[in-house]
Enzyme design. Structure first.
Site, PDB file in Angstrom:
ATOM      1  N   CYS A  85       0.836  -1.203   0.000  1.00  0.00           N
ATOM      2  CA  CYS A  85       0.000   0.000   0.000  1.00  0.00           C
ATOM      3  C   CYS A  85       0.876   1.260   0.000  1.00  0.00           C
ATOM      4  CB  CYS A  85      -0.981  -0.045   1.157  1.00  0.00           C
ATOM      5  SG  CYS A  85      -2.392   1.070   0.951  1.00  0.00           S
ATOM      6  N   HIS A 192      -3.489  -5.644   1.070  1.00  0.00           N
ATOM      7  CA  HIS A 192      -2.809  -5.863   2.355  1.00  0.00           C
ATOM      8  C   HIS A 192      -2.755  -7.344   2.712  1.00  0.00           C
ATOM      9  CE1 HIS A 192      -2.457  -1.700   3.983  1.00  0.00           C
ATOM     10  NE2 HIS A 192      -3.446  -1.464   3.127  1.00  0.00           N
ATOM     11  N   GLU A 194      -0.996  -8.690   5.038  1.00  0.00           N
ATOM     12  CA  GLU A 194      -0.930  -8.850   6.501  1.00  0.00           C
ATOM     13  C   GLU A 194      -2.310  -8.820   7.131  1.00  0.00           C
ATOM     14  OE1 GLU A 194      -1.213  -4.433   6.085  1.00  0.00           O
ATOM     15  OE2 GLU A 194      -0.355  -6.086   4.942  1.00  0.00           O
TER      16      GLU A 194
END
Length: 216
Positions: A85, A192, A194
């Site tokens: 990002c 994302h 994560e």
């Protein structure tokens, strides 16, 4: 494997990345924006957030901080570098990946889940996926629309990492939302991974991004 996580003023996904790397079996540690020497680390992750409040444009201020020189040295030493990002915006800003991530087509912040296609498995971060595998990860950005004038070159060099599958929410060229350098070691993705590292979050299909670093 020791992996450094870059911290800028305004980073807000650093702890999430730390947790995901631990789940993947890596040894994460934080690196501040002022640190130049990254020789202790075998790989680097630039997490998401709003470095320096996205002043001027996303990634513009972070791109002139001392740690960038350390990241460039890591690239020269063939160490994997992942930008997520805001991290992707920074990598594009300093020219470590081709193209730019600019304001969304609808000029609004988008925060949603997205279906993504893995376009290449030659990067350290996608080596545990299957080519053209469809995975599910969140997106959260206002400046995530990818554009390049050399899209054919990216196809020829197998530099497209991820593309939106079911829809193109931000208007990116050919729905591209992740690219890498020609060597495949520097990877910039807007989604994302994560935030998709455990089933309790709604998906664990992003964890392979971090397991791939260790596998590499």
């Amino acid at each position: 494997m020791k992996v450094g996580i870059i911290r800028f003023p305004g980073s807000n996904c650093d702890r999430d990345v730390f947790h995901a790397l631990e789940l993947a079996g890596a040894e994460p540690d934080y690196i501040w924006w002022s640190q130049r020497d990254l020789s202790d680390f075998e790989a680097v992750v630039i997490p998401g957030g709003f470095s320096y409040g996205d002043y001027l444009r996303a990634g513009a201020i972070a791109a002139i901080t001392p740690v960038i020189e350390g990241i460039k040295e890591a690239v020269k030493e063939d160490k994997p570098v992942l930008g997520i990002c805001n991290g992707a915006q920074i990598l594009a800003e300093v020219g470590l990946v081709p193209g730019v991530f600019t304001r969304n087509e609808n000029a609004k912040f988008i925060c949603n889940w997205a279906e993504l296609k893995v376009k290449t498995t030659r990067t350290p971060f996608t080596n545990m996926y299957q080519k053209n595998e469809v995975i599910r990860m969140p997106i959260a950005h206002a400046e995530g629309r990818y554009y390049t004038e050399e899209i054919e070159k990216l196809h020829e060099n197998d530099q497209i990492v991820l593309s939106f599958e079911s829809e193109n929410p931000n208007g990116s060229i050919e729905a591209v939302t992740g690219v890498c350098d020609e060597e495949g070691l520097v990877c910039a993705v807007m989604p994302h991974p994560e935030r998709a590292s455990e089933t309790i979050l709604g998906s664990d299909e992003g964890l392979k991004f971090f397991k791939g670093i260790v596998n590499y």
